[in-house]
Write a protein that holds these residues in place. Structure first.
Motif, PDB file in Angstrom:
ATOM      1  N   ARG A 153       0.826  -1.203   0.000  1.00  8.87           N
ATOM      2  CA  ARG A 153       0.000   0.000   0.000  1.00  8.87           C
ATOM      3  C   ARG A 153       0.861   1.253   0.000  1.00  8.87           C
ATOM      4  NH1 ARG A 153      -4.501  -0.361   4.544  1.00  8.87           N
ATOM      5  NH2 ARG A 153      -4.877   1.729   3.677  1.00  8.87           N
ATOM      6  N   VAL A 154       2.119   1.129   0.397  1.00  7.06           N
ATOM      7  CA  VAL A 154       3.099   2.205   0.252  1.00  7.06           C
ATOM      8  C   VAL A 154       4.373   1.597  -0.321  1.00  7.06           C
ATOM      9  CG1 VAL A 154       2.175   3.655   2.100  1.00  7.06           C
ATOM     10  CG2 VAL A 154       3.915   1.945   2.630  1.00  7.06           C
ATOM     11  N   ASP A 155       5.183   2.427  -0.964  1.00  2.27           N
ATOM     12  CA  ASP A 155       6.425   1.957  -1.580  1.00  2.27           C
ATOM     13  C   ASP A 155       7.601   2.001  -0.618  1.00  2.27           C
ATOM     14  OD1 ASP A 155       5.313   1.622  -4.284  1.00  2.27           O
ATOM     15  OD2 ASP A 155       5.122   3.812  -4.232  1.00  2.27           O
ATOM     16  N   LEU A 156       7.565   2.956   0.290  1.00  4.03           N
ATOM     17  CA  LEU A 156       8.588   3.072   1.328  1.00  4.03           C
ATOM     18  C   LEU A 156       7.978   3.841   2.474  1.00  4.03           C
ATOM     19  CD1 LEU A 156      11.287   5.717   0.254  1.00  4.03           C
ATOM     20  CD2 LEU A 156       9.023   5.545  -0.762  1.00  4.03           C
ATOM     21  N   ALA A 157       8.613   3.758   3.645  1.00  5.45           N
ATOM     22  CA  ALA A 157       8.025   4.390   4.820  1.00  5.45           C
ATOM     23  C   ALA A 157       9.112   4.776   5.807  1.00  5.45           C
ATOM     24  CB  ALA A 157       7.021   3.450   5.487  1.00  5.45           C
ATOM     25  N   LEU A 158       8.799   5.769   6.617  1.00  2.00           N
ATOM     26  CA  LEU A 158       9.617   6.115   7.767  1.00  2.00           C
ATOM     27  C   LEU A 158       8.920   5.585   9.000  1.00  2.00           C
ATOM     28  CD1 LEU A 158      10.617   9.738   6.752  1.00  2.00           C
ATOM     29  CD2 LEU A 158      12.208   7.862   7.173  1.00  2.00           C
ATOM     30  N   LEU A 159       9.601   4.738   9.764  1.00  2.00           N
ATOM     31  CA  LEU A 159       8.991   4.049  10.888  1.00  2.00           C
ATOM     32  C   LEU A 159       9.854   4.191  12.130  1.00  2.00           C
ATOM     33  CD1 LEU A 159       8.238   0.640   9.091  1.00  2.00           C
ATOM     34  CD2 LEU A 159       6.728   2.622   9.206  1.00  2.00           C
ATOM     35  N   TYR A 160       9.194   4.262  13.273  1.00  2.00           N
ATOM     36  CA  TYR A 160       9.920   4.250  14.533  1.00  2.00           C
ATOM     37  C   TYR A 160      10.027   2.818  15.059  1.00  2.00           C
ATOM     38  CZ  TYR A 160      10.116   9.300  15.330  1.00  2.00           C
ATOM     39  OH  TYR A 160      10.410  10.644  15.249  1.00  2.00           O
ATOM     40  N   ASP A 161      11.239   2.389  15.296  1.00  2.00           N
ATOM     41  CA  ASP A 161      11.537   1.124  15.979  1.00  2.00           C
ATOM     42  C   ASP A 161      10.667  -0.040  15.504  1.00  2.00           C
ATOM     43  OD1 ASP A 161      13.508   2.023  18.213  1.00  2.00           O
ATOM     44  OD2 ASP A 161      11.880   3.480  18.293  1.00  2.00           O
ATOM     45  N   PRO A 162      10.718  -0.362  14.201  1.00  2.00           N
ATOM     46  CA  PRO A 162       9.878  -1.456  13.703  1.00  2.00           C
ATOM     47  C   PRO A 162      10.388  -2.812  14.174  1.00  2.00           C
ATOM     48  CG  PRO A 162      11.369  -0.719  11.993  1.00  2.00           C
ATOM     49  CD  PRO A 162      11.563   0.232  13.149  1.00  2.00           C
ATOM     50  N   PRO A 163       9.508  -3.806  14.235  1.00  2.00           N
ATOM     51  CA  PRO A 163       9.950  -5.150  14.604  1.00  2.00           C
ATOM     52  C   PRO A 163      10.736  -5.785  13.459  1.00  2.00           C
ATOM     53  CG  PRO A 163       7.638  -5.191  13.963  1.00  2.00           C
ATOM     54  CD  PRO A 163       8.050  -3.744  13.979  1.00  2.00           C
ATOM     55  N   PRO A 164      11.596  -6.755  13.753  1.00  2.00           N
ATOM     56  CA  PRO A 164      12.346  -7.426  12.680  1.00  2.00           C
ATOM     57  C   PRO A 164      11.392  -8.052  11.667  1.00  2.00           C
ATOM     58  CG  PRO A 164      13.230  -8.012  14.841  1.00  2.00           C
ATOM     59  CD  PRO A 164      11.936  -7.291  15.090  1.00  2.00           C
ATOM     60  N   SER A 165      11.815  -8.078  10.413  1.00  2.00           N
ATOM     61  CA  SER A 165      10.985  -8.637   9.349  1.00  2.00           C
ATOM     62  C   SER A 165      11.876  -9.226   8.268  1.00  2.00           C
ATOM     63  CB  SER A 165      10.077  -7.555   8.751  1.00  2.00           C
ATOM     64  OG  SER A 165       9.384  -8.024   7.615  1.00  2.00           O
ATOM     65  N   THR A 166      11.435 -10.322   7.688  1.00  2.00           N
ATOM     66  CA  THR A 166      12.156 -10.915   6.557  1.00  2.00           C
ATOM     67  C   THR A 166      11.689 -10.327   5.233  1.00  2.00           C
ATOM     68  OG1 THR A 166      10.532 -12.712   6.416  1.00  2.00           O
ATOM     69  CG2 THR A 166      12.491 -13.091   7.794  1.00  2.00           C
ATOM     70  N   LEU A 167      10.675  -9.453   5.284  1.00  2.00           N
ATOM     71  CA  LEU A 167      10.116  -8.876   4.065  1.00  2.00           C
ATOM     72  C   LEU A 167      10.491  -7.418   3.874  1.00  2.00           C
ATOM     73  CD1 LEU A 167       6.500 -10.360   4.318  1.00  2.00           C
ATOM     74  CD2 LEU A 167       8.413 -11.223   2.962  1.00  2.00           C
ATOM     75  N   VAL A 168      11.030  -6.798   4.918  1.00  2.00           N
ATOM     76  CA  VAL A 168      11.302  -5.358   4.879  1.00  2.00           C
ATOM     77  C   VAL A 168      12.735  -5.101   5.306  1.00  2.00           C
ATOM     78  CG1 VAL A 168      10.609  -3.084   5.720  1.00  2.00           C
ATOM     79  CG2 VAL A 168       8.883  -4.865   5.391  1.00  2.00           C
ATOM     80  N   ARG A 169      13.389  -4.190   4.611  1.00  2.00           N
ATOM     81  CA  ARG A 169      14.751  -3.760   4.962  1.00  2.00           C
ATOM     82  C   ARG A 169      14.657  -2.444   5.721  1.00  2.00           C
ATOM     83  NH1 ARG A 169      16.323  -3.425   0.273  1.00  2.00           N
ATOM     84  NH2 ARG A 169      17.395  -5.420   0.056  1.00  2.00           N
TER      85      ARG A 169
END
Length: 299
Positions: free
Chosen positions: A140-156
């Protein structure tokens, strides 16, 4: 050197026949022969020799054929790239940001994006970090600014700015904390904090849990402005990023104490889908964000 002539020569070598090559290229055979003759004149070598079954490349022709194929491949790649660029010249880049970050960064990002890509559009979406992390996974978005996201195998995730959290309170608040408050002493102050899940709440809870500190949660409020308004009514305290104290006009009555031992830092990250390469406009937007002077913008 004419790229069309190079292409004609390659097709003639592949077909081993000028007549068949002319048919494939949509030319008359005399026109094809003339173009190859012009190429031979420029290179000062005979490239093709006639046989009883058609044509064959000469030794010089075989040598040039490798160069011709490389040049043709490069030309084809350039055409494809420019077609892709033309087809995306009206593209939209979808960028997600938390509300507070958007107020500080969006004007600068939009200005730079517009200057670099006047024919493209930047769509901004605002929400909570956890919410936008899901948007990124769901495309739904191409990139994002996030605070302290959880680890993910789909997102860098790439850290772009870190900021300390402070204990904030009104100037008339009693008891008045010292200028520096140890994290293990946070349990002494009745706090107004966001409810879980929230990145600030998660950072504070983890720090206090590691120190075996029991917090005194007087109220849970999810909007920063409402938290600050709540604190004007009583002697209450909150924990928030230092820059948040400047986000609301008329909040001169607020002061803060540093939190130490340990310092609690949030982490603003640039999040992108894990793939080999990002689309050009998305990568360009990421570069714009990386180039921002975050320290100044969050001052």
């Amino acid at each position: 050197m004419d790229l069309k002539q190079i292409r004609y020569f390659i097709v003639a070598c592949e077909m081993r026949s000028l007549s068949r090559a002319a048919e494939v290229l949509g030319l008359s055979q005399p026109s094809l022969s003339r173009q190859i003759q012009l190429l031979e004149a420029e290179l000062r070598h005979h490239l093709l020799i006639r046989t009883g079954r058609g044509v064959e490349p000469t030794p010089a022709g075989l040598r040039f054929l490798a160069h011709a194929q490389a040049l043709d491949d490069l030309a084809q790649h350039a055409r494809q790239d420019m077609r892709a660029y033309a087809s995306t010249s009206q593209a939209k880049v979808r960028l997600g940001m938390p509300h507070r970050v958007a107020r500080r960064l969006a004007p600068h990002i939009v200005q730079s994006f517009r200057r670099q890509h006047p024919h493209a559009a930047l769509t901004l979406a605002e929400g909570l970090s956890l919410e936008m992390n899901e948007w990124l996974v769901k495309d739904r978005v191409d990139l994002a600014l996030l605070y302290d996201p959880p680890p993910s195998t789909l997102v860098r995730y790439e850290s772009v700015y870190r900021e300390d959290l402070v204990l904030a309170y009104g100037k008339s608040c009693r008891p008045a904390p010292p200028p520096r408050v140890r994290a293990r002493d946070l349990g002494r102050y009745p706090l107004v904090l966001p409810s879980a899940p929230n990145t600030i709440r998660a950072l504070v809870d983890k720090t206090c849990r590691d120190l075996s500190v029991a917090l005194d949660i007087a109220a849970e409020v999810d909007v920063v402005h409402t938290i600050l308004e709540t604190m004007t009514q009583e002697s209450l305290y909150t924990i928030l990023p230092r820059s948040a104290l400047n986000d609301m006009q008329g909040q001169d009555y607020l002061i803060c104490s540093e939190i130490i031992d340990p310092v609690i830092m949030n982490n603003l990250t640039l999040a992108t889908p894990i793939r080999q390469t990002l689309p050009p406009f998305v990568e360009s937007t990421a570069s714009i964000i990386r180039a921002l002077d975050m320290k100044q913008l969050f001052a």
